[in-house]
Write a protein that holds these residues in place. Structure first.
Motif, PDB file in Angstrom:
ATOM      1  N   ASN A  45       3.880   0.784   4.782  1.00 53.69           N
ATOM      2  CA  ASN A  45       4.393   1.302   3.211  1.00 53.69           C
ATOM      3  C   ASN A  45       3.414   2.289   3.218  1.00 53.69           C
ATOM      4  OD1 ASN A  45       4.671   1.962   0.690  1.00 53.69           O
ATOM      5  ND2 ASN A  45       5.224   0.050  -0.028  1.00 53.69           N
ATOM      6  N   ASP A  68       2.586   4.078   0.487  1.00 53.49           N
ATOM      7  CA  ASP A  68       2.217   3.742  -0.913  1.00 53.49           C
ATOM      8  C   ASP A  68       0.776   3.010  -0.525  1.00 53.49           C
ATOM      9  OD1 ASP A  68       3.694   5.277  -2.266  1.00 53.49           O
ATOM     10  OD2 ASP A  68       4.989   3.385  -3.044  1.00 53.49           O
ATOM     11  N   HIS A  69       0.688   2.009   0.348  1.00 50.36           N
ATOM     12  CA  HIS A  69      -0.316   1.108   0.648  1.00 50.36           C
ATOM     13  C   HIS A  69      -1.577   2.081   1.271  1.00 50.36           C
ATOM     14  CE1 HIS A  69       1.993  -2.526   1.030  1.00 50.36           C
ATOM     15  NE2 HIS A  69       1.953  -2.209  -0.129  1.00 50.36           N
ATOM     16  N   TYR A  91      -8.588  -3.309  -4.591  1.00 48.81           N
ATOM     17  CA  TYR A  91      -6.880  -3.239  -4.177  1.00 48.81           C
ATOM     18  C   TYR A  91      -6.766  -2.257  -3.071  1.00 48.81           C
ATOM     19  CZ  TYR A  91      -1.994  -2.217  -4.075  1.00 48.81           C
ATOM     20  OH  TYR A  91      -0.878  -2.277  -3.812  1.00 48.81           O
ATOM     21  N   GLY A  92      -7.372  -0.961  -3.126  1.00 53.06           N
ATOM     22  CA  GLY A  92      -7.172   0.072  -2.346  1.00 53.06           C
ATOM     23  C   GLY A  92      -7.818  -0.217  -1.033  1.00 53.06           C
ATOM     24  N   GLU A 147      -7.262  -4.927  -0.352  1.00 49.41           N
ATOM     25  CA  GLU A 147      -6.186  -5.857  -0.606  1.00 49.41           C
ATOM     26  C   GLU A 147      -4.896  -5.205   0.204  1.00 49.41           C
ATOM     27  OE1 GLU A 147      -5.286  -6.950  -4.471  1.00 49.41           O
ATOM     28  OE2 GLU A 147      -7.418  -7.403  -5.009  1.00 49.41           O
ATOM     29  N   VAL A 148      -4.764  -3.851   0.234  1.00 47.83           N
ATOM     30  CA  VAL A 148      -3.737  -3.162   0.959  1.00 47.83           C
ATOM     31  C   VAL A 148      -3.703  -3.218   2.372  1.00 47.83           C
ATOM     32  CG1 VAL A 148      -3.144  -1.731  -1.171  1.00 47.83           C
ATOM     33  CG2 VAL A 148      -4.634  -0.831   0.739  1.00 47.83           C
ATOM     34  N   LEU A 172      -2.171  -6.418   2.837  1.00 47.49           N
ATOM     35  CA  LEU A 172      -0.718  -6.188   3.206  1.00 47.49           C
ATOM     36  C   LEU A 172       0.081  -5.387   4.271  1.00 47.49           C
ATOM     37  CD1 LEU A 172      -0.136  -5.127  -0.830  1.00 47.49           C
ATOM     38  CD2 LEU A 172       0.330  -7.116   0.179  1.00 47.49           C
ATOM     39  N   LEU A 173      -0.825  -4.529   4.771  1.00 49.04           N
ATOM     40  CA  LEU A 173      -0.390  -3.773   5.946  1.00 49.04           C
ATOM     41  C   LEU A 173      -0.422  -4.987   7.156  1.00 49.04           C
ATOM     42  CD1 LEU A 173      -2.178  -0.457   5.542  1.00 49.04           C
ATOM     43  CD2 LEU A 173       0.341  -0.991   5.551  1.00 49.04           C
ATOM     44  N   ASP A 222       2.075 -12.041   0.680  1.00 48.42           N
ATOM     45  CA  ASP A 222       1.267 -10.964   0.123  1.00 48.42           C
ATOM     46  C   ASP A 222       0.265 -11.405  -0.552  1.00 48.42           C
ATOM     47  OD1 ASP A 222       2.859  -9.190   1.693  1.00 48.42           O
ATOM     48  OD2 ASP A 222       4.225  -8.469  -0.041  1.00 48.42           O
ATOM     49  N   ARG A 269      -3.724 -10.329  -0.003  1.00 45.34           N
ATOM     50  CA  ARG A 269      -4.273  -9.613  -1.114  1.00 45.34           C
ATOM     51  C   ARG A 269      -5.656 -10.455  -1.356  1.00 45.34           C
ATOM     52  NH1 ARG A 269      -1.233  -7.126  -5.924  1.00 45.34           N
ATOM     53  NH2 ARG A 269      -3.334  -6.573  -6.409  1.00 45.34           N
TER      54      ARG A 269
END
Length: 290
Positions: free
Chosen positions: A105, A107-108, A135-136, A139-140, A143-144, A164, A168
């Motif tokens: 994604n 956005d991630h 988060y950035g 955590e992302v 998610l990746l 997810d 995270r």
């Protein structure tokens, strides 16, 4: 010829993780080969962005403006990478192949670079900005990694949401442990203090204990999600959680003064024992009698 270039690029990306992180390298070595390759390709891209903002570019003589420009240029290149099937940078070439196949994604990726950009302009945080940063920056990435683990798999929306959530939490735990283990380097060399409570009261026994408990809770959430992962991913993820749990436990046992003074680490033989224990636990959980 392209196959040979692809193979060289994958080897180059793999050298990044083995050069920078013995813990992640050990954990990823427990993954199936395809997952191991893709996680290494992702890690290599992330590591290069980290190096831009964490002092390496500055040591090479870049001005603050040039460092910011290098990060902007790299973000553009990373976001555009999946649309191109050849890159002169082997790490970017390897990353692009993984990003295409695992459907990362964008956005991630943007969130990751936003956090990297915060490191160039923000040395302290309030709770809101720290949450955005974690988060950035971490955590992302979890998610990746889930996108890697589920590549070619079918997962219901509910199952994906649970994975997810765990990813995270694990990313947050990793980042918070790193903030504590690298406290001396971050504060002394980079002038950064990430935790608001440490800014206000210093790294005391009380603040350390509170942060250790917070990390323990993140790890509990992360571990609860591991059984929902594809079988091949479970050992590597559990091993990574176990290694950082051991780091957190060592920080918990150390005086705050010692944490302030130097970097905490786990000896190699202990890492191997933890990895073996986690592998055995996954095997026992997965075994079903006939």
């Amino acid at each position: 010829m392209l196959d040979r270039y692809n193979a060289m690029s994958i080897r180059a990306a793999g050298r990044v993780i083995s050069s920078y992180s013995s813990s992640f390298s050990l954990a990823t070595n427990l993954l199936p080969s395809a997952m191991r390759r893709d996680i290494a390709n992702l890690y290599a891209m992330v590591r290069i962005a980290d190096e831009i903002v964490d002092g390496t570019a500055e040591e090479a003589g870049l001005t603050a403006e040039q460092v910011a420009r290098a990060l902007d240029d790299y973000e553009r290149a990373v976001l555009a990478a999946p649309d191109l099937h050849f890159h002169v940078d082997p790490v970017l070439h390897a990353y692009a192949e993984t990003a295409r196949r695992c459907r990362f994604n964008p956005d991630h990726v943007r969130a990751f670079f936003r956090s990297m950009r915060m490191d160039l302009s923000q040395a302290t945080h309030d709770p809101e900005s720290l949450g955005e940063y974690i988060y950035g920056s971490a955590e992302v990435i979890g998610l990746l990694c889930v996108s890697v683990f589920l590549s070619g798999e079918d997962a219901t929306p509910g199952a994906r949401a649970e994975l997810d959530r765990g990813a995270r939490a694990l990313g947050a735990a990793f980042q918070k442990v790193n903030f504590l283990r690298d406290f001396a380097q971050d504060e002394g060399h980079l002038g950064r203090v990430y935790f608001p409570e440490i800014q206000q009261r210093g790294l005391t026994e009380e603040t350390k204990a509170h942060l250790v408990r917070d990390i323990q809770q993140d790890l509990r959430v992360a571990r609860a999600a591991v059984p929902g992962l594809p079988r091949g991913a479970q050992v590597g993820v559990a091993a990574a959680a176990g290694l950082f749990e051991e780091l957190n436990n060592r920080i918990d046992r150390m005086p705050a003064e010692a944490v302030r003074a130097g970097r905490v680490s786990v000896p190699g033989p202990v890492k191997l024992r933890i990895a073996a224990k986690e592998a055995a636990q996954v095997a026992r959980r997965s075994w079903r009698p006939e």
